[in-house]
Scaffold this motif. Sequence first.
Motif, PDB file in Angstrom:
ATOM      1  N   GLY A 211       0.804  -1.208   0.000  1.00 51.53           N
ATOM      2  CA  GLY A 211       0.000   0.000   0.000  1.00 51.53           C
ATOM      3  C   GLY A 211       0.842   1.266   0.000  1.00 51.53           C
ATOM      4  O   GLY A 211       2.069   1.216  -0.118  1.00 51.53           O
ATOM      5  N   SER A 212       0.145   2.405   0.123  1.00 56.15           N
ATOM      6  CA  SER A 212       0.796   3.708   0.065  1.00 56.15           C
ATOM      7  C   SER A 212       0.349   4.597   1.224  1.00 56.15           C
ATOM      8  O   SER A 212      -0.770   4.450   1.731  1.00 56.15           O
ATOM      9  N   LEU A 213       1.220   5.490   1.597  1.00 57.46           N
ATOM     10  CA  LEU A 213       0.912   6.547   2.558  1.00 57.46           C
ATOM     11  C   LEU A 213       1.639   7.807   2.115  1.00 57.46           C
ATOM     12  O   LEU A 213       2.700   7.734   1.486  1.00 57.46           O
TER      13      LEU A 213
ATOM     14  N   PHE B 295       6.761  16.824   1.956  1.00 53.04           N
ATOM     15  CA  PHE B 295       5.973  15.605   1.842  1.00 53.04           C
ATOM     16  C   PHE B 295       6.881  14.398   1.644  1.00 53.04           C
ATOM     17  O   PHE B 295       7.998  14.516   1.131  1.00 53.04           O
ATOM     18  N   LEU B 296       6.377  13.245   2.029  1.00 54.20           N
ATOM     19  CA  LEU B 296       7.028  11.985   1.717  1.00 54.20           C
ATOM     20  C   LEU B 296       5.949  11.036   1.203  1.00 54.20           C
ATOM     21  O   LEU B 296       5.126  10.563   1.982  1.00 54.20           O
ATOM     22  N   GLN B 297       5.968  10.808  -0.102  1.00 47.32           N
ATOM     23  CA  GLN B 297       5.059   9.848  -0.709  1.00 47.32           C
ATOM     24  C   GLN B 297       5.707   8.479  -0.643  1.00 47.32           C
ATOM     25  O   GLN B 297       6.803   8.295  -1.171  1.00 47.32           O
ATOM     26  N   MET B 298       5.024   7.543  -0.002  1.00 46.67           N
ATOM     27  CA  MET B 298       5.582   6.206   0.202  1.00 46.67           C
ATOM     28  C   MET B 298       4.689   5.189  -0.504  1.00 46.67           C
ATOM     29  O   MET B 298       3.515   5.030  -0.136  1.00 46.67           O
ATOM     30  N   ASN B 299       5.239   4.541  -1.502  1.00 47.14           N
ATOM     31  CA  ASN B 299       4.521   3.525  -2.272  1.00 47.14           C
ATOM     32  C   ASN B 299       5.164   2.161  -2.075  1.00 47.14           C
ATOM     33  O   ASN B 299       6.304   2.063  -1.600  1.00 47.14           O
ATOM     34  N   SER B 300       4.440   1.126  -2.437  1.00 49.14           N
ATOM     35  CA  SER B 300       4.948  -0.247  -2.328  1.00 49.14           C
ATOM     36  C   SER B 300       5.546  -0.502  -0.950  1.00 49.14           C
ATOM     37  O   SER B 300       6.651  -1.044  -0.822  1.00 49.14           O
ATOM     38  N   LEU B 301       4.819  -0.133   0.066  1.00 48.88           N
ATOM     39  CA  LEU B 301       5.324  -0.248   1.435  1.00 48.88           C
ATOM     40  C   LEU B 301       5.545  -1.694   1.825  1.00 48.88           C
ATOM     41  O   LEU B 301       4.803  -2.599   1.415  1.00 48.88           O
TER      42      LEU B 301
ATOM     43  N   VAL C 162       3.292  -1.128   8.761  1.00 53.60           N
ATOM     44  CA  VAL C 162       2.956  -1.864   7.544  1.00 53.60           C
ATOM     45  C   VAL C 162       2.764  -3.329   7.917  1.00 53.60           C
ATOM     46  O   VAL C 162       3.688  -3.985   8.409  1.00 53.60           O
ATOM     47  N   SER C 163       1.583  -3.822   7.702  1.00 50.46           N
ATOM     48  CA  SER C 163       1.280  -5.209   8.051  1.00 50.46           C
ATOM     49  C   SER C 163       1.537  -6.116   6.849  1.00 50.46           C
ATOM     50  O   SER C 163       1.352  -5.721   5.696  1.00 50.46           O
TER      51      SER C 163
END
Length: 116
Positions: free
Chosen positions: A16-18, A79-85, A114-115
């Motif tokens: 997921g992403s945050l 900002f910090l876009q976090m993908n493919s967590l 991140v689960s």
Amino acid sequence: QVQLVESGGGLVQAGGSLRLSCAASGSRFSTVVMAWYRQAPGKQRNLVAAITSGGRTNYEDSVKGRFTISRDNAENTVFLQMNSLKPEDTAVYYCNAGFNLPGLYWGQGTQVTVSS
């Protein structure tokens, strides 16, 4: 004096992403280096990503291609876009500001979990 307030952390499944945000007070925001650090339980705090006043970026190797740091100098926000967590991204994430790495000013931190 610079005050930093993070937001956007939370619980997300792997893949997921945050998007983390850090709102900064102070008139010198556009001149300082902004960065995100993270600290997992029992581990030291490490640099994740940084961005200079001119927009140059650098990333920790494990997040390259997945995370993107950006800044809006008009809104004093980074900002910090976090993908493919991944589960190993789980940590408290801290916003940081200053003229060095790490800079003098820290936010209070925001938890990212991140689960698997």
